[in-house]
Design a protein around this motif. Structure first.
Motif, PDB file in Angstrom:
ATOM      1  N   LYS A  37      -0.195 -12.321   7.627  1.00 22.32           N
ATOM      2  CA  LYS A  37      -0.904 -13.572   7.366  1.00 22.32           C
ATOM      3  C   LYS A  37      -2.224 -13.583   8.150  1.00 22.32           C
ATOM      4  CE  LYS A  37       0.353 -18.316   6.549  1.00 22.32           C
ATOM      5  NZ  LYS A  37       1.338 -19.367   6.706  1.00 22.32           N
ATOM      6  N   ASN A  38      -3.302 -13.906   7.481  1.00 23.07           N
ATOM      7  CA  ASN A  38      -4.642 -13.892   8.087  1.00 23.07           C
ATOM      8  C   ASN A  38      -5.072 -12.502   8.561  1.00 23.07           C
ATOM      9  OD1 ASN A  38      -4.887 -16.717   7.742  1.00 23.07           O
ATOM     10  ND2 ASN A  38      -3.647 -16.992   9.589  1.00 23.07           N
ATOM     11  N   GLY A  39      -4.397 -11.485   8.077  1.00 22.45           N
ATOM     12  CA  GLY A  39      -4.780 -10.113   8.413  1.00 22.45           C
ATOM     13  C   GLY A  39      -4.647  -9.792   9.887  1.00 22.45           C
ATOM     14  N   ARG A  40      -3.625 -10.365  10.546  1.00 23.88           N
ATOM     15  CA  ARG A  40      -3.539 -10.169  11.991  1.00 23.88           C
ATOM     16  C   ARG A  40      -3.014  -8.792  12.376  1.00 23.88           C
ATOM     17  NH1 ARG A  40       0.723 -14.221  11.135  1.00 23.88           N
ATOM     18  NH2 ARG A  40       2.667 -13.063  11.078  1.00 23.88           N
ATOM     19  N   VAL A  41      -2.438  -8.049  11.417  1.00 23.19           N
ATOM     20  CA  VAL A  41      -1.948  -6.702  11.736  1.00 23.19           C
ATOM     21  C   VAL A  41      -2.958  -5.660  11.251  1.00 23.19           C
ATOM     22  CG1 VAL A  41       0.001  -5.107  11.575  1.00 23.19           C
ATOM     23  CG2 VAL A  41       0.403  -7.569  11.358  1.00 23.19           C
ATOM     24  N   VAL A  42      -3.622  -5.021  12.189  1.00 19.47           N
ATOM     25  CA  VAL A  42      -4.576  -3.970  11.826  1.00 19.47           C
ATOM     26  C   VAL A  42      -4.074  -2.663  12.413  1.00 19.47           C
ATOM     27  CG1 VAL A  42      -6.968  -3.182  11.963  1.00 19.47           C
ATOM     28  CG2 VAL A  42      -6.490  -5.628  11.831  1.00 19.47           C
ATOM     29  N   ALA A  43      -3.739  -1.731  11.540  1.00 28.54           N
ATOM     30  CA  ALA A  43      -3.182  -0.455  11.997  1.00 28.54           C
ATOM     31  C   ALA A  43      -4.123   0.688  11.654  1.00 28.54           C
ATOM     32  CB  ALA A  43      -1.824  -0.228  11.344  1.00 28.54           C
ATOM     33  N   ASP A  44      -4.080   1.741  12.444  1.00 29.35           N
ATOM     34  CA  ASP A  44      -4.826   2.949  12.105  1.00 29.35           C
ATOM     35  C   ASP A  44      -4.143   3.613  10.934  1.00 29.35           C
ATOM     36  OD1 ASP A  44      -6.836   2.840  13.930  1.00 29.35           O
ATOM     37  OD2 ASP A  44      -5.681   3.834  15.490  1.00 29.35           O
ATOM     38  N   GLY A  45      -4.911   4.318  10.204  1.00 29.29           N
ATOM     39  CA  GLY A  45      -4.277   5.047   9.111  1.00 29.29           C
ATOM     40  C   GLY A  45      -4.922   4.714   7.801  1.00 29.29           C
ATOM     41  N   PRO A  46      -4.626   5.333   6.740  1.00 29.82           N
ATOM     42  CA  PRO A  46      -3.542   6.306   6.561  1.00 29.82           C
ATOM     43  C   PRO A  46      -3.761   7.560   7.424  1.00 29.82           C
ATOM     44  CG  PRO A  46      -5.050   6.367   4.744  1.00 29.82           C
ATOM     45  CD  PRO A  46      -5.473   5.238   5.592  1.00 29.82           C
ATOM     46  N   PHE A  47      -2.743   8.367   7.505  1.00 23.61           N
ATOM     47  CA  PHE A  47      -2.823   9.507   8.384  1.00 23.61           C
ATOM     48  C   PHE A  47      -3.737  10.587   7.831  1.00 23.61           C
ATOM     49  CE2 PHE A  47       1.096   7.276   9.218  1.00 23.61           C
ATOM     50  CZ  PHE A  47       0.857   6.932  10.533  1.00 23.61           C
ATOM     51  N   ALA A  48      -4.390  11.244   8.780  1.00 24.76           N
ATOM     52  CA  ALA A  48      -5.446  12.208   8.487  1.00 24.76           C
ATOM     53  C   ALA A  48      -5.169  13.097   7.267  1.00 24.76           C
ATOM     54  CB  ALA A  48      -5.687  13.055   9.711  1.00 24.76           C
ATOM     55  N   GLU A  49      -4.106  13.833   7.308  1.00 17.74           N
ATOM     56  CA  GLU A  49      -3.829  14.730   6.190  1.00 17.74           C
ATOM     57  C   GLU A  49      -2.381  14.540   5.771  1.00 17.74           C
ATOM     58  OE1 GLU A  49      -4.941  18.561   7.642  1.00 17.74           O
ATOM     59  OE2 GLU A  49      -7.067  18.163   7.359  1.00 17.74           O
ATOM     60  N   SER A  50      -2.191  14.001   4.588  1.00 17.30           N
ATOM     61  CA  SER A  50      -0.817  13.791   4.146  1.00 17.30           C
ATOM     62  C   SER A  50      -0.698  13.957   2.642  1.00 17.30           C
ATOM     63  CB  SER A  50      -0.327  12.409   4.571  1.00 17.30           C
ATOM     64  OG  SER A  50      -0.636  11.458   3.586  1.00 17.30           O
ATOM     65  N   LYS A  51       0.520  14.066   2.193  1.00 20.96           N
ATOM     66  CA  LYS A  51       0.825  14.250   0.777  1.00 20.96           C
ATOM     67  C   LYS A  51       0.559  12.986  -0.006  1.00 20.96           C
ATOM     68  CE  LYS A  51       4.083  17.609  -0.761  1.00 20.96           C
ATOM     69  NZ  LYS A  51       3.151  18.621  -0.288  1.00 20.96           N
ATOM     70  N   GLU A  52       0.697  11.826   0.668  1.00 22.80           N
ATOM     71  CA  GLU A  52       0.674  10.555  -0.044  1.00 22.80           C
ATOM     72  C   GLU A  52      -0.659   9.821   0.032  1.00 22.80           C
ATOM     73  OE1 GLU A  52       3.074   9.924  -2.035  1.00 22.80           O
ATOM     74  OE2 GLU A  52       4.173  11.655  -1.287  1.00 22.80           O
ATOM     75  N   SER A  53      -1.539  10.257   0.929  1.00 21.60           N
ATOM     76  CA  SER A  53      -2.746   9.449   1.083  1.00 21.60           C
ATOM     77  C   SER A  53      -3.800   9.827   0.037  1.00 21.60           C
ATOM     78  CB  SER A  53      -3.235   9.478   2.533  1.00 21.60           C
ATOM     79  OG  SER A  53      -4.226  10.424   2.694  1.00 21.60           O
ATOM     80  N   ILE A  54      -4.663   8.863  -0.247  1.00 20.87           N
ATOM     81  CA  ILE A  54      -5.644   9.018  -1.323  1.00 20.87           C
ATOM     82  C   ILE A  54      -6.892   9.709  -0.794  1.00 20.87           C
ATOM     83  CG2 ILE A  54      -7.130   7.715  -2.925  1.00 20.87           C
ATOM     84  CD1 ILE A  54      -4.823   5.623  -2.988  1.00 20.87           C
ATOM     85  N   GLY A  55      -7.295  10.766  -1.461  1.00 19.60           N
ATOM     86  CA  GLY A  55      -8.429  11.551  -0.998  1.00 19.60           C
ATOM     87  C   GLY A  55      -9.734  11.206  -1.691  1.00 19.60           C
ATOM     88  N   GLY A  56      -9.634  10.485  -2.805  1.00 15.68           N
ATOM     89  CA  GLY A  56     -10.836  10.130  -3.535  1.00 15.68           C
ATOM     90  C   GLY A  56     -10.491   9.540  -4.888  1.00 15.68           C
ATOM     91  N   TYR A  57     -11.527   9.154  -5.631  1.00 16.50           N
ATOM     92  CA  TYR A  57     -11.277   8.539  -6.931  1.00 16.50           C
ATOM     93  C   TYR A  57     -12.413   8.805  -7.912  1.00 16.50           C
ATOM     94  CZ  TYR A  57     -14.742   4.981  -5.813  1.00 16.50           C
ATOM     95  OH  TYR A  57     -15.921   4.350  -5.500  1.00 16.50           O
ATOM     96  N   PHE A  58     -12.104   8.720  -9.194  1.00 17.81           N
ATOM     97  CA  PHE A  58     -13.105   8.737 -10.270  1.00 17.81           C
ATOM     98  C   PHE A  58     -12.894   7.466 -11.094  1.00 17.81           C
ATOM     99  CE2 PHE A  58     -13.377  13.671 -11.191  1.00 17.81           C
ATOM    100  CZ  PHE A  58     -13.906  13.865  -9.923  1.00 17.81           C
ATOM    101  N   LEU A  59     -13.990   6.904 -11.603  1.00 18.06           N
ATOM    102  CA  LEU A  59     -13.883   5.841 -12.603  1.00 18.06           C
ATOM    103  C   LEU A  59     -14.314   6.430 -13.930  1.00 18.06           C
ATOM    104  CD1 LEU A  59     -15.292   2.651 -10.861  1.00 18.06           C
ATOM    105  CD2 LEU A  59     -12.999   2.943 -11.813  1.00 18.06           C
ATOM    106  N   LEU A  60     -13.413   6.401 -14.912  1.00 20.90           N
ATOM    107  CA  LEU A  60     -13.684   7.043 -16.200  1.00 20.90           C
ATOM    108  C   LEU A  60     -14.069   6.025 -17.263  1.00 20.90           C
ATOM    109  CD1 LEU A  60     -10.658   9.516 -16.481  1.00 20.90           C
ATOM    110  CD2 LEU A  60     -12.896   9.937 -15.450  1.00 20.90           C
ATOM    111  N   ASP A  61     -15.032   6.408 -18.085  1.00 18.83           N
ATOM    112  CA  ASP A  61     -15.389   5.606 -19.245  1.00 18.83           C
ATOM    113  C   ASP A  61     -14.820   6.294 -20.483  1.00 18.83           C
ATOM    114  OD1 ASP A  61     -16.495   3.860 -21.034  1.00 18.83           O
ATOM    115  OD2 ASP A  61     -18.529   4.645 -20.863  1.00 18.83           O
ATOM    116  N   VAL A  62     -13.516   6.194 -20.632  1.00 17.87           N
ATOM    117  CA  VAL A  62     -12.854   6.722 -21.830  1.00 17.87           C
ATOM    118  C   VAL A  62     -12.012   5.604 -22.425  1.00 17.87           C
ATOM    119  CG1 VAL A  62     -12.823   9.137 -21.057  1.00 17.87           C
ATOM    120  CG2 VAL A  62     -10.895   7.656 -20.506  1.00 17.87           C
ATOM    121  N   ALA A  63     -11.670   5.748 -23.717  1.00 20.29           N
ATOM    122  CA  ALA A  63     -11.062   4.619 -24.429  1.00 20.29           C
ATOM    123  C   ALA A  63      -9.540   4.565 -24.355  1.00 20.29           C
ATOM    124  CB  ALA A  63     -11.518   4.636 -25.883  1.00 20.29           C
ATOM    125  N   THR A  64      -8.911   5.701 -24.116  1.00 18.65           N
ATOM    126  CA  THR A  64      -7.442   5.686 -24.158  1.00 18.65           C
ATOM    127  C   THR A  64      -6.812   6.342 -22.929  1.00 18.65           C
ATOM    128  OG1 THR A  64      -7.259   7.838 -25.242  1.00 18.65           O
ATOM    129  CG2 THR A  64      -7.485   5.927 -26.694  1.00 18.65           C
TER     130      THR A  64
END
Lengths: 134, 137
Positions: free
Chosen positions: A63-90
């Motif tokens: 509540k009110n963002g009172r918990v601020v934690a470090d992370g995600p962890f530097a190198e892991s299987k589950e963390s997001i490394g990047g993204y693309f936004l695609l302009d495709v129809a399906t």
């Protein structure tokens, strides 16, 4: 089902440890393949934005963002490394592009998500209104 | 490291809104709208989009494994993103903390946008160190 959307799709690249076990030359090669892939998609007008993310960051919760934690962890299987936004129809088209990701061969995963036209709060409000007036 | 000073805020959580009363929903919508208006006016907001709950996950060496998901009920599923331009990670955290929907159990991941793929940077570092070691030997 192959739902159509004019809002495009987001590819989330999952796994920031794919380069483990690779030599620096191999790491460079895969990174270059990735950049060439991004450039090709840009030229084809299929990608409108995309960024790698730094491995560090913070997670805000509570509540009110009172918990601020470090992370995600530097190198892991589950963390997001990047993204693309695609302009495709399906979704099918977005999946075809996701399958070309050079990181897949090294254990990365790609999450393919349709972008919504509007905030889910407005949709929920409309649904409630429709129910109330039915 | 992050010359453009862009930070990606990823919002994770369940579909908490479907359990809200109409009054609570209206109040929350107003708060969210106000939050976006303030972000836009301050010039910090670069982009923002909600994501549909359904999707697919592609994995396997040649992308041959295509699974449905992530699942809507998952606490971890990303519901949308906000791209902000601020001066520091601390400032991006302040923006995340001001999000009015945190009280419903949402979590915000704050990530600096990289200028270049961190794996590429790391590979170059390793190669440079190896070169130095060879030169010193």
């Amino acid at each position: 089902m192959n739902t159509q959307t004019k809002n495009g799709y987001m590819l989330l690249f999952i796994g920031t440890d794919w380069h483990k076990g690779l030599s620096p030359e191999e790491m460079q090669k895969v990174s270059e393949q990735w950049m060439a892939w991004f450039k090709r998609l840009t030229e084809q007008g299929k990608v409108v934005a995309g960024h790698p993310l730094e491995r560090d960051g913070k997670t805000v919760s509570g509540k009110n963002g009172r918990v601020v934690a470090d992370g995600p962890f530097a190198e892991s299987k589950e963390s997001i490394g990047g993204y693309f936004l695609l302009d495709v129809a399906t979704m099918d088209e977005a999946v075809v592009i996701a399958r070309q990701c050079p990181g897949l061969a090294y254990g990365a995963k790609v999450e393919v998500r349709a972008v919504r036209a509007e905030c889910p709060l407005s949709s929920e409000a409309e649904a409630q209104l429709a129910e109330a007036t039915a | 490291m992050n010359e453009k000073n862009e930070y990606l805020l990823l919002f994770r959580g369940k579909e908490w809104w479907s359990s809200l009363s109409p009054e609570e929903l209206r109040k929350t919508m107003d708060q969210v709208k106000g939050w976006f208006d303030r972000l836009t006016e301050s010039g910090k907001l670069k982009a923002a989009q909600p994501l549909a709950r359904e999707g697919a996950t592609v994995s396997g060496k040649t992308g041959h494994v295509v699974a449905d998901g992530p699942f809507a009920e998952s606490k971890e599923v990303i519901g949308g993103y906000v791209l902000v331009q601020v001066n520091s990670l601390d400032e991006a955290v302040v923006v995340a903390k001001s999000c009015p929907t945190l009280r419903f159990g949402m979590e915000v991941e704050v990530r600096p946008v990289a200028e270049e793929c961190p794996s590429m940077v790391k590979a170059r570092q390793i190669l440079a160190e190896a070169l130095l070691a060879t030169a010193a030997a």
